[in-house]
Write an enzyme that holds these catalytic residues in place. Sequence first.
Site, PDB file in Angstrom:
ATOM      1  N   GLN A  71       0.814  -1.208   0.000  1.00 57.51           N
ATOM      2  CA  GLN A  71       0.000   0.000   0.000  1.00 57.51           C
ATOM      3  C   GLN A  71       0.858   1.273   0.000  1.00 57.51           C
ATOM      4  O   GLN A  71       2.060   1.216   0.291  1.00 57.51           O
ATOM      5  CB  GLN A  71      -0.889   0.017   1.250  1.00 57.51           C
ATOM      6  CG  GLN A  71      -1.923  -1.096   1.282  1.00 57.51           C
ATOM      7  CD  GLN A  71      -2.811  -1.000   2.509  1.00 57.51           C
ATOM      8  OE1 GLN A  71      -2.811  -1.874   3.355  1.00 57.51           O
ATOM      9  NE2 GLN A  71      -3.569   0.074   2.627  1.00 57.51           N
ATOM     10  N   HIS A  72       0.206   2.384  -0.239  1.00 56.91           N
ATOM     11  CA  HIS A  72       0.693   3.760   0.035  1.00 56.91           C
ATOM     12  C   HIS A  72       1.788   4.309  -0.878  1.00 56.91           C
ATOM     13  O   HIS A  72       1.942   5.525  -0.944  1.00 56.91           O
ATOM     14  CB  HIS A  72       1.245   3.884   1.464  1.00 56.91           C
ATOM     15  CG  HIS A  72       0.369   3.366   2.551  1.00 56.91           C
ATOM     16  ND1 HIS A  72      -0.857   3.919   2.825  1.00 56.91           N
ATOM     17  CD2 HIS A  72       0.551   2.353   3.440  1.00 56.91           C
ATOM     18  CE1 HIS A  72      -1.400   3.265   3.853  1.00 56.91           C
ATOM     19  NE2 HIS A  72      -0.571   2.303   4.233  1.00 56.91           N
ATOM     20  N   ASP A 222      -2.433  -4.787  -0.430  1.00 55.27           N
ATOM     21  CA  ASP A 222      -2.095  -6.183  -0.090  1.00 55.27           C
ATOM     22  C   ASP A 222      -2.857  -6.717   1.133  1.00 55.27           C
ATOM     23  O   ASP A 222      -3.237  -7.894   1.151  1.00 55.27           O
ATOM     24  CB  ASP A 222      -0.580  -6.383   0.064  1.00 55.27           C
ATOM     25  CG  ASP A 222       0.093  -5.463   1.060  1.00 55.27           C
ATOM     26  OD1 ASP A 222      -0.582  -4.630   1.681  1.00 55.27           O
ATOM     27  OD2 ASP A 222       1.324  -5.593   1.215  1.00 55.27           O
TER      28      ASP A 222
HETATM   29  O1  LIG Z   1       1.695   0.011   4.829  1.00 59.34           O
HETATM   30  C1  LIG Z   1       1.155  -1.068   4.998  1.00 59.34           C
HETATM   31  C2  LIG Z   1      -0.238  -1.150   5.463  1.00 59.34           C
HETATM   32  O2  LIG Z   1      -0.809   0.089   5.776  1.00 59.34           O
HETATM   33  C3  LIG Z   1       1.926  -2.320   4.707  1.00 59.34           C
HETATM   34  O3  LIG Z   1       1.243  -3.459   5.145  1.00 59.34           O
HETATM   35  C4  LIG Z   1       2.270  -2.392   3.247  1.00 59.34           C
HETATM   36  O4  LIG Z   1       1.082  -2.634   2.519  1.00 59.34           O
HETATM   37  C5  LIG Z   1       3.380  -3.367   2.937  1.00 59.34           C
HETATM   38  O5  LIG Z   1       3.034  -4.688   3.091  1.00 59.34           O
HETATM   39  P1  LIG Z   1       3.987  -5.973   3.054  1.00 59.34           P
HETATM   40  O6  LIG Z   1       4.911  -5.839   1.914  1.00 59.34           O
HETATM   41  O7  LIG Z   1       4.632  -6.099   4.375  1.00 59.34           O
HETATM   42  O8  LIG Z   1       3.035  -7.124   2.831  1.00 59.34           O
END
Ligand SMILES: O=C(CO)[C@@H](O)[C@H](O)COP(=O)(O)O
EC number: 2.7.1.17
Length: 461
Positions: A71-72, A222
């Site tokens: 995300q983000h 994700d």
């Molecule tokens: O920033 C967040 C949720 O807000 C993280 O969960 C990212 O989405 C990265 O995820 P992973 O690579 O650890 O699955």
Amino acid sequence: MTLVAGIDSSTQSCKVVVRDADSGALVREGRAAHPVGTEVDPAAWQQALDEAVADAGGLDDVAALAVGAQQHGMVCLDESGDVVRPALLWNDTRSAAAAADLVSELGGPEPWVDAVGSVPVASFTITKLRWLAEHEPANADRTAAVCLPHDWLTQRLTGGELHTDRSDASGTGYWSPSTGAYREDLLTLAFGRTLRLPRVLEPAAAAGQFRSGALVAAGAGDNAAAALGVQAEPGDVVVSIGTSGTAFASSVKPAGSSIVNGFADAQGRFLPLVCTLNAARVLDATARMLRIGVDELSELALAAPAGADGLVLVPYLEGERTPNRPDASGTLHGLRLDTATPAHLARAAVEGLLCSLADAVDALVELGIPATRVLIVGGGARSEAVRRIAPTVFGCPVVVPEPSEFVADGAARQAAWALRGQIDPPQWSALTSRCYQADPVPSVRERYAHARELVLDRPQC
Ligand SMILES: O=C(CO)[C@@H](O)[C@H](O)COP(=O)(O)O
Ligand SMILES: Nc1ncnc2c1ncn2[C@@H]1O[C@H](COP(=O)(O)OP(=O)(O)O)[C@@H](O)[C@H]1O
């Protein structure tokens, strides 16, 4: 057999699964690594996706596919759709001061929760845009559109317009999960002007077509994709131990606070979520310090007593997001001659990681989210020590589904849903899982809570 594919373009790697659209049975899969670092050229995601697709035997025979991704991350595009600069990822903390400024400019945390469900911290796209405007004005001037990793990859697959979904839009800081509308006023507050933004698709909508003619579904952030992949039930809190640590639950109402991110999910509902910056890599780093592998680390941790005789690791190795301590460093407390052993350090690493995630679950419960069961997923859930120590720290039984790429699985399930056009996602075979039970050891969390307040910030270089 009709096949669907799901993609997980996560922080450390890209994974592809191909599944039977009706039963969900796994047909084949593939993966490829992503570059290390918190600033990444999106072209590297495309390259890893191509490699992972080839590793999975191609996508020519799939009828639909979808992308789940970290995300983000801020992907800035110019007027021609070219990438302006490498993407800043969710775990890049350079926009921490911009986040603090934005919170105060809107009148504090509460107006942000009211406006977009969450209080922005350095992870959120909106704070990265403020950072860009302040620190790289030439790049800011060239930026015509902004999107997230899953939006960008989806567009590369369709060759069409930019689309996103509710779950990823809700992590930007300029889209409201309650109203389902962009807050361009907040984007303007952060960046000085508005930008072209992806169209937000409903959960089972199509974003376009792949070159083979396969339907490309909306995709998702994700965590929302993982929620679809584990087929969580009401009362389940999912704890994911990947690069990030997350605790989240499906909710029929929007729910956010100063700690809980009030995200939307990928099924038309909501996904209150707490995220930490330090999860599976705490185990990787500890194993590296001990010059062993993660399996040996697990054996060592299980050989040490619960509570590691008072050795506590506060795992803020990348700074931290929850609590919001972007400049913090990790700290080891309780070192004495008798606790200065590899086994004590291994135990402290597993317990410290789990304590930070237990704090995350508590924040959800404090918001009224029921936690009847805790399910643990992600790469870190493969660790036997994590599985067996988790119930002592969480104070309840934990359920560990048979390891699977749940983000990619959820994306595949969304693809099947969009393909079939039904009201609800298809019900796939239930997961095989194992329940771990153990007596709670409350002193572990008590000592961690004390140590958590004593961490030092990283020295300025
Ligand atoms: O920033 C967040 C949720 O807000 C993280 O969960 C990212 O989405 C990265 O995820 P992973 O690579 O650890 O699955
Ligand atoms: N058996 C294991 N024990 C501990 N950690 C593991 C194990 N297997 C994988 N991991 C860790 O899980 C992480 C990858 O998990 P994953 O959920 O794929 O992360 P992400 O989705 O953020 O890329 C890596 O840091 C890896 O070292």
